[in-house]
Write an enzyme that holds these catalytic residues in place. Sequence first.
Site, PDB file in Angstrom:
ATOM      1  N   SER A   1       0.838  -1.242   0.111  1.00  0.00           N
ATOM      2  CA  SER A   1       0.056   0.023  -0.049  1.00  0.00           C
ATOM      3  C   SER A   1       0.848   1.343   0.164  1.00  0.00           C
ATOM      4  CB  SER A   1      -0.830  -0.067   1.207  1.00  0.00           C
ATOM      5  OG  SER A   1      -1.566   1.219   1.603  1.00  0.00           O
TER       6      SER A   1
ATOM      7  N   TYR B   1      -1.591  -1.057  10.882  1.00  0.00           N
ATOM      8  CA  TYR B   1      -2.109  -1.562   9.694  1.00  0.00           C
ATOM      9  C   TYR B   1      -0.684  -1.202   8.858  1.00  0.00           C
ATOM     10  CZ  TYR B   1      -3.655  -1.814   4.709  1.00  0.00           C
ATOM     11  OH  TYR B   1      -3.717  -1.869   3.490  1.00  0.00           O
TER      12      TYR B   1
ATOM     13  N   LYS C   1       2.090  -3.686   6.696  1.00  0.00           N
ATOM     14  CA  LYS C   1       2.675  -3.824   5.235  1.00  0.00           C
ATOM     15  C   LYS C   1       4.021  -3.494   4.994  1.00  0.00           C
ATOM     16  CE  LYS C   1      -1.453  -4.488   3.516  1.00  0.00           C
ATOM     17  NZ  LYS C   1      -1.882  -5.659   3.016  1.00  0.00           N
TER      18      LYS C   1
ATOM     19  N   TYR D   1      -0.322  -0.133  -3.649  1.00  0.00           N
ATOM     20  CA  TYR D   1      -1.447   0.465  -4.226  1.00  0.00           C
ATOM     21  C   TYR D   1      -1.801   1.745  -3.699  1.00  0.00           C
ATOM     22  CZ  TYR D   1      -3.140  -4.654  -4.276  1.00  0.00           C
ATOM     23  OH  TYR D   1      -3.218  -6.092  -4.234  1.00  0.00           O
TER      24      TYR D   1
END
Length: 337
Positions: free
Chosen positions: A125, A149, A153, A177
């Site tokens: 991400s 979070y 990643k 992304y």
Amino acid sequence: MKNILVAGGAGYIGSHTVIELINAGYNPIIVDNLSNSKEESIKRVEGIVNKSLTFYKADVLDKDAMRKIFTTHSIDAVINFAGFKAVGESCQKPIEYYHNNIGGLIALVEVMREFNCKNLVFSSSATVYGDPESVPIKEDAKLSTTNPYGSTKLFIEYILKDICKADSSWNVAILRYFNPVGAHESGLIGEDPNGIPNNLCPYITKVAVGKLECLNIFGNDYDTKDGTGVRDFIHVVDLSKGHVLAVNKILENSGLVIVNLGTGTGYSVLEMVNTFSKVLGKEIPYKFAPRRPGDIGTCYADTTKAQEVLGFKATKTLEDMCRDALNFQLKNPNGYN
Ligand code: NAD
Ligand code: WQD
């Protein structure tokens, strides 16, 4: 036909990617524990591609269940979408987030290694760029995280880099992304978050159909064109096609590949709202509210590397994203229920 295990394939991005894999001639094997999705999404995909799909309701943390799947099918590559993704929730439940996201990835690569399947595409991400020093963001920009979070990643990226360094027979594509939005043009599959949406696009579609009263725009005092936040919104179908290109790439023994998946264009929250209003044919009610803690002003991708390495270029417009998101909301007032 090559078998691609799609972990988290019942979810938002996974379900769209399953369609693009089939369009490209791959055979997806879907695994999902349905913790944040419904089996209905897979039934809808079956309707779109007009064939039945292989689906296992299983948890990637359950290595015995995963071993059974790898024993039944000869898996050529894995795309791992499986994970929890809500930033706010991750601050309340860091243990659950580290366990599911990092534990799930470790369990998965252990089983992959046992079966000598060393081709992996991982959902990372733009959150790994933290508050970027400059835009557009290149892949070699400084990495940082501001919430559990994001940490999952970033830590997984470190783990995957170490795996590739230690064993050059691994081929790993780390896809960062930006802001995935929109839905399949059929309106049969799309984003179906539980409860009140945290993210902009699903919130707006709920306001558009009157399920929520008014959008709160978090901050109009950012250093941006109109004071509201700027993001690189990318249509989920474009994003899904990027996964097919990434699978093609790792199957050529690429080693480690790290790329941004975005459009390269930043649109403001207000521009997004206005485009929704245009597509809907009436104004989306909104009001300005204080900045949301943890938010950054501007974030958009440098897409040069994705184009050079994968041949990836997003083609869908902001209007496509808004129209398709609205279409899904209108056709599915209660989501997949
Ligand atoms: P999603 O929640 O719709 O999909 C994730 C899927 O994984 C769900 O179907 C869920 O049931 C499943 N899952 C979760 N834990 C699992 C486990 N232990 N075993 C098996 N299945 C499990 O989310 P999404 O938006 O499709 O995102 C997919 C991936 O992309 C996630 O890893 C997310 O962090 C990442 N990502 C998403 C965004 C975004 O804005 N949507 C942006 C960047 C990165
Ligand atoms: C976009 C803009 C908000 C809701 C998140 C994650 C990120 C990635 C993508 C997974 C911001 C504004 C939002 C609302 C608003 N996910 N907004 N009112 O925060 O860019 O990214 O999803 O990896 O890690 O952090 O996306 O859609 O929440 O917000 O004004 O009700 O819309 O302030 O400027 P974000 P978002």
